[in-house]
Every structure is written in structure tokens, then in C-alpha cells.
Write an enzyme that holds these catalytic residues in place. Sequence first.
Site, PDB file in Angstrom:
ATOM      1  N   ASP A 199       0.831  -1.212   0.000  1.00 59.86           N
ATOM      2  CA  ASP A 199       0.000   0.000   0.000  1.00 59.86           C
ATOM      3  C   ASP A 199       0.862   1.259   0.000  1.00 59.86           C
ATOM      4  O   ASP A 199       1.881   1.331   0.693  1.00 59.86           O
ATOM      5  CB  ASP A 199      -0.862  -0.013   1.271  1.00 59.86           C
ATOM      6  CG  ASP A 199      -1.849   1.134   1.315  1.00 59.86           C
ATOM      7  OD1 ASP A 199      -2.832   1.066   0.559  1.00 59.86           O
ATOM      8  OD2 ASP A 199      -1.637   2.081   2.086  1.00 59.86           O
ATOM      9  N   GLU A 253       1.643  -0.503  -4.936  1.00 58.08           N
ATOM     10  CA  GLU A 253       0.726   0.598  -5.251  1.00 58.08           C
ATOM     11  C   GLU A 253       1.587   1.852  -5.362  1.00 58.08           C
ATOM     12  O   GLU A 253       1.882   2.513  -4.372  1.00 58.08           O
ATOM     13  CB  GLU A 253      -0.339   0.778  -4.160  1.00 58.08           C
ATOM     14  CG  GLU A 253      -1.401   1.776  -4.609  1.00 58.08           C
ATOM     15  CD  GLU A 253      -2.113   2.526  -3.492  1.00 58.08           C
ATOM     16  OE1 GLU A 253      -3.154   3.133  -3.771  1.00 58.08           O
ATOM     17  OE2 GLU A 253      -1.626   2.526  -2.344  1.00 58.08           O
TER      18      GLU A 253
HETATM   19  C1  GLC Z   1      -4.137   3.232  -0.537  1.00 57.22           C
HETATM   20  C2  GLC Z   1      -5.412   2.430  -0.467  1.00 57.22           C
HETATM   21  C3  GLC Z   1      -6.492   3.325   0.041  1.00 57.22           C
HETATM   22  C4  GLC Z   1      -6.105   3.828   1.416  1.00 57.22           C
HETATM   23  C5  GLC Z   1      -4.735   4.509   1.390  1.00 57.22           C
HETATM   24  C6  GLC Z   1      -4.190   4.722   2.767  1.00 57.22           C
HETATM   25  O1  GLC Z   1      -4.205   4.247  -1.464  1.00 57.22           O
HETATM   26  O2  GLC Z   1      -5.709   1.864  -1.701  1.00 57.22           O
HETATM   27  O3  GLC Z   1      -7.733   2.672   0.083  1.00 57.22           O
HETATM   28  O4  GLC Z   1      -7.055   4.756   1.860  1.00 57.22           O
HETATM   29  O5  GLC Z   1      -3.794   3.729   0.721  1.00 57.22           O
HETATM   30  O6  GLC Z   1      -3.779   3.499   3.341  1.00 57.22           O
END
Ligand code: GLC
Length: 545
Positions: A199, A253
Amino acid sequence: MTTDPPWWRTAVIYQIYPRSFADASGDGVGDLAGVRGRLGHLRDLGVDAIWFTPWYLSPMADGGYDVADYRAIDPAFGTLADAEALIADAAALGIRTIVDVVPNHVSSEHAWFQAALAAGPGSPERERFWFRDGDAAPTNWRSSFAGGTWTQVADGQWYLHLFAPEQPDLNWNHPDVRREHEDVLRFWFDRGVAGIRVDSASMPVKDPALPEVPETHADGEHPFIDRDELHDIYRAWRAVADSYAEPRVLVGEVWLDDQKRFARYLRPDEMHSAFNFDFMGRPWDAKELRDSIASTLDAHAPVGAPATWVLSNHDVTRPVTRYGRAETSFSFLAKRFGEPTDLGLGERRARAAALLTAALPGALYLYQGDELGLPEVEDLPLDVLQDPMHFRSGGVDPGRDGCRVPLPWTRDGRSYGFGPEDGAPTWLPQPAGWGSRSVEAQQDDPDSMLALYRAALGVRRAEEGLRGESFEWVDLGPDAIAFRRGDVVCVVNFGPEPLPLPAHREVLLASAPLEGMAVNGPLTSTPPTSTPLHLPADAAAWFRA
Ligand code: GLC
């Protein structure tokens, strides 16, 4: 002789948001037993892996991205034994499991943060976070969730949170933080998990001097985004992943505009792949998407990583809705209530987008419900909204609840099969008529979105050209995207006029009836024909050249 590439290079990965997939317990919230009961849907769809958004113990201030304990399943979802059983059940169907790891922050309820609060200023416990003294917030950094990034505690110190105040940022210069995360990876890898989704992967490391964000900065020198030190963390994680007989996989991500900087995360000793948000954010436009495909493939080639193709996830507007608007690109900043939407047009384009993404070389990510063509639910009553993005924007941003509404499984029933008939109301209300988009309503309809996805994933698996990584552009003019992989050609028509299909031996699949073809329907197999077939506007087809 060709050997098939490792599974993750070409996998179809289905994203489950556990709160909204299926509810076995009847409390209105999805759970792991619910997923176990619905694995047949994923087998029939033909996915290779499931990525679960966080299922850990969490106060749910940010839908589980505020993790209080990585080694425990949230009681709303079940138990650790349920998770182990689910991983095993999926594996028995040939489906691998990927779990989410959130290195940037923990929940404010996490034992470390509670200990830091109790121990007070200057304590070693506070060193694991970013605590600072001051009369005012130490920096003017802006949160990804709007507003500032510092909250003051009772003793006067401030702590950093790039997201919500319930998500304090960890200090990645601290050895405990590094050690703990490597242990967490092993904890899940030892339980048979095939990989992790990382994440907010470009944010965990901060400049310890905490400078303001400059107008311009050299690569790697933003105070909290894409710092060069991050790569040491992912190299260490890769070593953990590689220490298993079946190496585990890291998926990042990584939101970065610069594709070259993005590709650095995918060097051979770092992550295996990362989400392609450049592609996801582009408008429904031949040139834009062609450019994105080309720059994606160019950026990935030097590091040898597979591309990924993503149309949506639990954070963004559903494709059927987005593609039905005047503005078809996606941006968090532009989200507003009440945009006029033509869902028929959106669905038509989303069908074409499904064939486009499923034909591209690399891994495909599919967010739950997109295979049903679910639209964004935009008329949720304000008092049921839960997303901090909505609240922290002062109510301007509708937030992300509209893509998180519990799935419809059956035509009828109180929750359209999401939970038991005598269960509690679903945690977000489902719109009237949701059952017409259910799995039950679509599974025997050859023209449904579900039938299209099942057919596409089946052909993708069966066709050698689509299994490999070859890719060659075909020029069919400015309004089309066309490319060839082995003997399979994919064409998408973005223009207003029907597009003549080039010579072919067989049409494998089309997102809309082709003009000039006797048999309609999404899945058709035709003998050679002398009348040229035409691909209508906003449609895609796969054919054998
Ligand atoms: C990422 C996740 C999102 C979350 C953020 C903070 O972007 O996909 O859903 O709110 O991280 O952890």
C-alpha cells in the site's frame, strides 16, 4: 519450445474488498466465510489469484487501511483459522492469495502507537513514529485525504499522518519498523500467501529534516514521496520473498507520474510488478490510451517487469460510470457529486475496455463487481457515508463508498444474496434494482458483462498468443487501437463510425454485435466471410488473423 512465464507475469488477479463481497454471518458486513462460500464464482470466472484488501484487526477508520494488528483477522471478517481455510480452499481451486501490507502507517489503536502515547515525549516508543514539539504543526504538508498532516496530542507533541489522524505514519529509519514488517511478511508467506500488495508504496520514507515541499525538487528529494531510500526496503522484502521454495510476489501501489521513476520499483531485485495507474486514469480516447500502452511497455522493458492493466479498484469511480460521462479520465481531485452520466454508453465502453485490457501483455487486475458491470452508486444517503476522503474534503468529494457497495449475487432477496435472508441490513445500502446486475441474473445471459468477462478470460488462457508476452501494433487509423499477439488481433473502435475489420480467419470475441455478421452475441466463432465485418463505435473485438 516455449516455456510458460512465471504465473504472476500474466496472471488475472481479482480484487476482493472483504466488507462488500459476501456476508455469511448475517451481520451486514462481508466476511471470510462469505468469500469461501463464493469461490465457485471466481473459479468460473477464471482468475489466477485473489488480492484481499486489508482483513486485519482494524477500527475501520479507513476501511481497514488502519491496521491495529497484522497477525489477527478483524472479528467482523472472521478468525485466523478462517483465513487459513480460505487460502487453502482457494489453492485447491488453483487460485493464489495476495494480502495487503500497509507500510506507511498503522492504526492509532496499534499497540505501538498506544505505547508511544503512554510513554510520552522523548521516549523510545515515540521514535517509531514522527513525533515533534512545536506551537504549530511542524510542516504545511497536505494530506492525500485533504487537510494537514499533523495532529497534536494531549502533552503538546504533534505526530505525522499523511492520511487520516487515525493512521499515524511509521518512522522507517527505525530498525524495529523494518524488522517488524519483514516478520509480518513471513507470518503470511508461511501461511501459504503467494504475495503481497504494498500500500502507498512510494510514501513510507520521509526526509528526517522535515522540510516544506519545495516548488521543484531533484528526483528522489521530495520530503515524503518517492525517496531513494525506499528501494532498500523493497530489496530487503524481495530477499524475504525469494527465500521461499515458490518465491512470493510483491505488487506495488505506486502512484507516480514519471514512468521512469515508477520503473525503478520494478528492478529485478525489487518488486515484481506495480499497478498501472497511468492507464487507469486516462480518458476513453484512442490516442491517450495508445500513448499510455506504448509508454507503459517502454518503461517496463528495460527492467524486465511485466506491465499491469487496471481499470479500477476500491478507491476510484467504477468504469461503467466514468466512461459514461463527458469527462472520462479519472482524478481524485475532480470527483464531484451529480455529474451527468449515460450508463448505457459507459457500459458499452466498459465492455470494450474489458477486451482491451484482457488482451494486453502482462497481468490483469479486476476489481470485484466490475465483472458484473456495476456502476458507481452515487445516491447513497449522506448519513451512511463512511469514507474519510469525503469527510476531510468538507463534503465536496463524494468519497469512495460508491464503489464499495455490497455485491448482488441473486435477482431477489433482501440483500440480493449478499447475506442470509434474515441478516442485518448491509453496511452500505444497495440500490433498488441491484439484483438485475447480480451473478444469478447474468450467468445464463450470453450478452451480459459476466458472460463477456468469462469468455475473455477463457480465450486469454486458451490462446497461446495471449499467454505469452509478444506485442505488435497494427495501424487501423487514428480512431482505433489495434495490436497483434501471436495470431490474435485485438481492435478497439473509439471513433463514431463503424470500422471495417481487416482480413481474418475467425472472430473470437466481440464486445458488441459486429455489423454484417449473421450471428450476434458476444461470443461468436465465424467461418471466413467475403462481406467485410464492421466493428461499431465504442466496441472491441478479438479475431484470428
Ligand atoms: C491506498 C489504499 C487506500 C487507502 C490509502 C491509505 O491508497 O488503496 O484505500 O485509503 O492507501 O492506506
